[in-house]
Design a protein around this motif. Structure first.
Motif, PDB file in Angstrom:
ATOM      1  N   HIS A 223       0.863  -1.361  -0.486  1.00 47.22           N
ATOM      2  CA  HIS A 223       0.264   0.421   0.281  1.00 47.22           C
ATOM      3  C   HIS A 223       0.778   1.640   0.164  1.00 47.22           C
TER       4      HIS A 223
ATOM      5  N   THR B 202       0.775   5.941  -0.028  1.00 44.74           N
ATOM      6  CA  THR B 202       0.317   6.786   0.161  1.00 44.74           C
ATOM      7  C   THR B 202       0.675   8.080  -0.070  1.00 44.74           C
TER       8      THR B 202
ATOM      9  N   SER C  86       0.003  12.747  -1.821  1.00 45.19           N
ATOM     10  CA  SER C  86      -0.740  13.525  -2.033  1.00 45.19           C
ATOM     11  C   SER C  86      -0.898  13.853  -3.723  1.00 45.19           C
TER      12      SER C  86
ATOM     13  N   TRP D 232      -5.909  12.128  -8.585  1.00 45.57           N
ATOM     14  CA  TRP D 232      -7.315  11.736  -7.487  1.00 45.57           C
ATOM     15  C   TRP D 232      -7.194  10.686  -8.359  1.00 45.57           C
TER      16      TRP D 232
ATOM     17  N   ALA E 130      -6.243   6.971  -8.096  1.00 45.86           N
ATOM     18  CA  ALA E 130      -6.178   5.914  -7.071  1.00 45.86           C
ATOM     19  C   ALA E 130      -7.400   4.553  -7.539  1.00 45.86           C
TER      20      ALA E 130
ATOM     21  N   THR F 112      -3.417   5.108  -2.819  1.00 47.03           N
ATOM     22  CA  THR F 112      -4.674   6.447  -1.949  1.00 47.03           C
ATOM     23  C   THR F 112      -4.102   7.480  -2.700  1.00 47.03           C
TER      24      THR F 112
ATOM     25  N   ILE G 162      -4.316  11.508  -1.500  1.00 46.42           N
ATOM     26  CA  ILE G 162      -4.757  12.283  -0.242  1.00 46.42           C
ATOM     27  C   ILE G 162      -4.881  13.773  -0.585  1.00 46.42           C
TER      28      ILE G 162
END
Lengths: 115, 114
Positions: B10, B12, B14, B83, B86, B111, B113
């Motif tokens: 995983h 993450t 921005s 975005w 994702a 993911t 953010i």
């Protein structure tokens, strides 16, 4: 037009039942595949058919039987469904023979839930 | 035996940040390499592929990947993530007769953010 289509998109059934998933491709490819994606998103090939002949048969229970009536179709029949069969099943196709290797095109998947 | 490793389960990031997803493979010959993306509830879409030639390949949606034979790697990159990126990303190796066998990595979930 959808290149690789599968029906149904969702399948909910009871343990012990027999069910089929259908796959059709309109890309003119000579090879079709079935994959199983488990709850952890892991993708594993189950079967591969080239010109209606089985060329890959990974270790899957013999309750799973693929059937290819013609080059454009590869159906998956599952007997005596078990809880562990719950997964997303993807059909794919590619052109195996030819001057170059071609990638596999995937269908949208069939989410099978066994209760 | 052929295998594909995606070390990151995983990631993450921005929105607007750069992205690199790692992929390492094990295969005796020159592999056919692919990156696929799977959006939630969707099938797999091919982002890009490497067969031979230029080791830096461009794909759709602004993605690129670089084949490094010495490192047995095929990392996916994007300079600025949106975005809508994702999703689950899968690296794959094509092998076997004419490349009819596919070996997928375990996937990297991205993911983004806001």
């Amino acid at each position: 037009d959808t290149a690789v289509s599968q029906t149904p998109k969702y399948l909910v059934t009871q343990m012990g039942n027999d069910k089929s998933i259908k796959c059709e491709q309109n890309l003119g490819h000579d090879t079709m595949y079935w994959y199983k994606q488990d709850s952890k998103k892991f993708l594993k090939i189950m079967f591969s058919y080239n010109n209606k002949e089985l060329i890959i048969n990974e270790t899957v229970p013999n309750r799973f039987s693929p059937k290819s009536p013609d080059k454009a179709h590869l159906n998956l029949h599952i007997n005596s469904l078990e809880l562990g069969d719950s997964a997303v099943y993807f059909c794919a196709s590619s052109q195996l023979e030819g001057p170059r290797y071609n990638e596999q095109f995937f269908g949208p998947g069939t989410r099978l839930t066994v209760l | 035996a052929q295998s594909v490793t995606q070390p990151d389960i995983h990631i993450t990031v921005s929105e607007g940040a750069s992205l690199e997803l790692r992929c390492n493979y094990s295969y005796g010959a020159t592999p056919y390499l692919f990156w696929y993306v799977q959006s939630p509830g969707q099938g797999l879409q091919l982002l890009l592929k490497y067969f031979s030639g230029d080791t830096l390949v461009q794909g759709i949606k602004g993605f690129e990947a670089e084949f490094k034979r010495s490192q047995s790697s095929f990392n996916l990159r994007k300079p600025s993530v949106h975005w809508s990126d994702a999703a689950e990303y899968f690296c794959a190796v094509g092998a076997g007769r004419g490349g009819n066998q596919f070996y997928f990595g375990t996937g990297t979930s991205l993911t983004v953010i806001p």
